[in-house]
Design an enzyme around this catalytic site. Structure first.
Site, PDB file in Angstrom:
ATOM      1  N   GLY A  20       0.817  -1.215   0.000  1.00  0.00           N
ATOM      2  CA  GLY A  20       0.000   0.000   0.000  1.00  0.00           C
ATOM      3  C   GLY A  20       0.841   1.250   0.000  1.00  0.00           C
ATOM      4  N   ASN A  21       0.199   2.386   0.198  1.00  0.00           N
ATOM      5  CA  ASN A  21       0.918   3.659   0.250  1.00  0.00           C
ATOM      6  C   ASN A  21       0.352   4.489   1.406  1.00  0.00           C
ATOM      7  OD1 ASN A  21      -1.243   5.568  -0.781  1.00  0.00           O
ATOM      8  ND2 ASN A  21      -1.164   4.078  -2.448  1.00  0.00           N
ATOM      9  N   ARG A  22       0.960   5.634   1.665  1.00  0.00           N
ATOM     10  CA  ARG A  22       0.636   6.385   2.872  1.00  0.00           C
ATOM     11  C   ARG A  22      -0.443   7.448   2.671  1.00  0.00           C
ATOM     12  NH1 ARG A  22       5.388   8.995   4.101  1.00  0.00           N
ATOM     13  NH2 ARG A  22       4.220   9.895   5.809  1.00  0.00           N
ATOM     14  N   SER A  23      -1.155   7.401   1.558  1.00  0.00           N
ATOM     15  CA  SER A  23      -2.218   8.395   1.373  1.00  0.00           C
ATOM     16  C   SER A  23      -3.345   8.163   2.389  1.00  0.00           C
ATOM     17  CB  SER A  23      -2.777   8.289  -0.046  1.00  0.00           C
ATOM     18  OG  SER A  23      -3.872   9.162  -0.177  1.00  0.00           O
ATOM     19  N   ALA A  80      -4.257   7.901  -4.490  1.00  0.00           N
ATOM     20  CA  ALA A  80      -2.914   7.401  -4.801  1.00  0.00           C
ATOM     21  C   ALA A  80      -3.076   5.935  -5.203  1.00  0.00           C
ATOM     22  CB  ALA A  80      -2.013   7.529  -3.579  1.00  0.00           C
TER      23      ALA A  80
END
Ligand code: C5P
Length: 224
Positions: A29-32, A96
Site C-alpha cells: 500500500g501507500n501512505r495516502s 494514490a
C-alpha cells in the site's frame, strides 16, 4: 459564505490509497490518508455539486451527507470509477493508485519457513485509470489528475507535471510534493495546478480544505 457555484455539476472524486493483497492478511500500500480528496468532496458538496466519493482505504471519517463507495484494490477502484464517470461532468482522481499489484495472491499466509531469507514478489502493471478516463472522456467532461512527486526542485517538479498532463490527457493536473513528512497524511498541502497545456493556473498553500476550495474555484470558472 459558501458560493453555490457548482449546483447541477456531477462530480466524482477518488480519494485514499489503493491496497494490493499479497495473501489474506497482507497488502502492498501507500501512505495516502484520503484527506485532500475528502476535503474536495466536502467542499464540492457544500457548493451544491452532486458528489460521488470513491474512497480507497480512507483513514478519516466522511460526513454522512456524502455518498461514498468504498474500494480496496486498484482493479476495484478502476471498475467503480469507470461506472461513476459515465454520467459525471467532472472526475477528480485524487487517490494514490498502486502502479503494480502482485501477480498472484496467495490463498493462505505466506510462510517464512517456506521462503527462508529471501522472498521475491512478482508484480504486474495496473491499468492507468486516469489515462483511460482521458482517452474515453465525453465532450465537455473535465478530468483532473493529481501528481504526487518526491522531486524537490521546482522546475523539475513542473517538468514532471507537464509530461504527465500530456501523457494522461487530463484537463488539469494538481502537482504536489510528497515525502516522509510532506503531502500524505498531513494537515496542510502545497499544490501547483497545471492546465492541459502544462501552464500554471494557480498555486495554493494552506489547509487541505482551503486548497480544495482553490482547486474547485478553477473548476467552477466558466469554460472549465
Ligand atoms: O502516474 P502517476 O501515478 O504519478 O499519476 C498520478 C495520477 O494518476 C493520479 O491522479 C492518480 O489517481 C492517477 N492514477 C491512476 N491509475 C494508476 C496510477 C495513477 O488513475 N494506475
Amino acid at each position: 459564505l459558501v458560493p453555490k457555484d457548482l449546483v447541477g455539476r456531477r462530480i466524482v472524486v477518488s480519494a485514499g490509497g489503493t491496497r494490493e493483497a499479497l495473501d489474506p492478511v497482507r497488502y502492498l500500500g501507500n501512505r495516502s490518508s484520503g484527506r485532500q480528496g475528502v476535503a474536495i468532496a466536502i467542499a464540492a458538496a457544500a457548493r451544491g455539486a452532486d458528489v460521488t466519493l470513491i474512497g480507497a482505504n480512507l483513514e478519516i471519517d466522511v460526513p454522512s451527507s456524502i455518498h461514498v463507495l468504498h474500494v480496496v484494490s486498484t482493479l476495484e477502484l478502476a471498475a467503480a470509477v469507470e461506472l461513476a464517470a459515465r454520467d459525471a461532468d467532472v472526475v477528480i482522481m485524487a487517490a494514490a493508485v498502486a502502479d503494480y499489484r502482485p501477480e498472484r495472491v496467495a490463498e493462505s499466509k505466506i510462510k517464512k519457513d517456506e521462503h527462508g531469507d529471501r522472498l521475491t514478489l512478482e508484480l504486474v502493471r495496473n491499468p492507468d485509470i486516469l489515462a483511460t478516463l482521458g482517452e474515453s472522456r465525453r465532450p465537455g467532461q473535465v478530468i483532473v489528475g493529481f501528481a504526487a512527486e518526491t522531486e524537490t526542485d521546482r522546475d523539475r517538479l513542473l517538468d514532471l507535471g507537464r509530461a504527465k498532463v500530456a501523457r494522461k490527457r487530463s484537463d488539469f493536473l494538481v502537482v504536489n510534493r510528497v515525502g516522509w513528512n510532506e503531502g500524505f497524511a498531513t494537515e496542510g498541502n502545497t499544490v501547483i495546478v497545471l492546465d492541459g497545456r502544462g501552464d500554471i493556473v494557480i498555486e495554493a498553500s494552506g489547509s487541505k480544505a482551503s486548497v480544495a476550495g482553490r482547486i474547485l474555484d478553477v473548476l467552477a470558472r466558466p469554460g472549465a
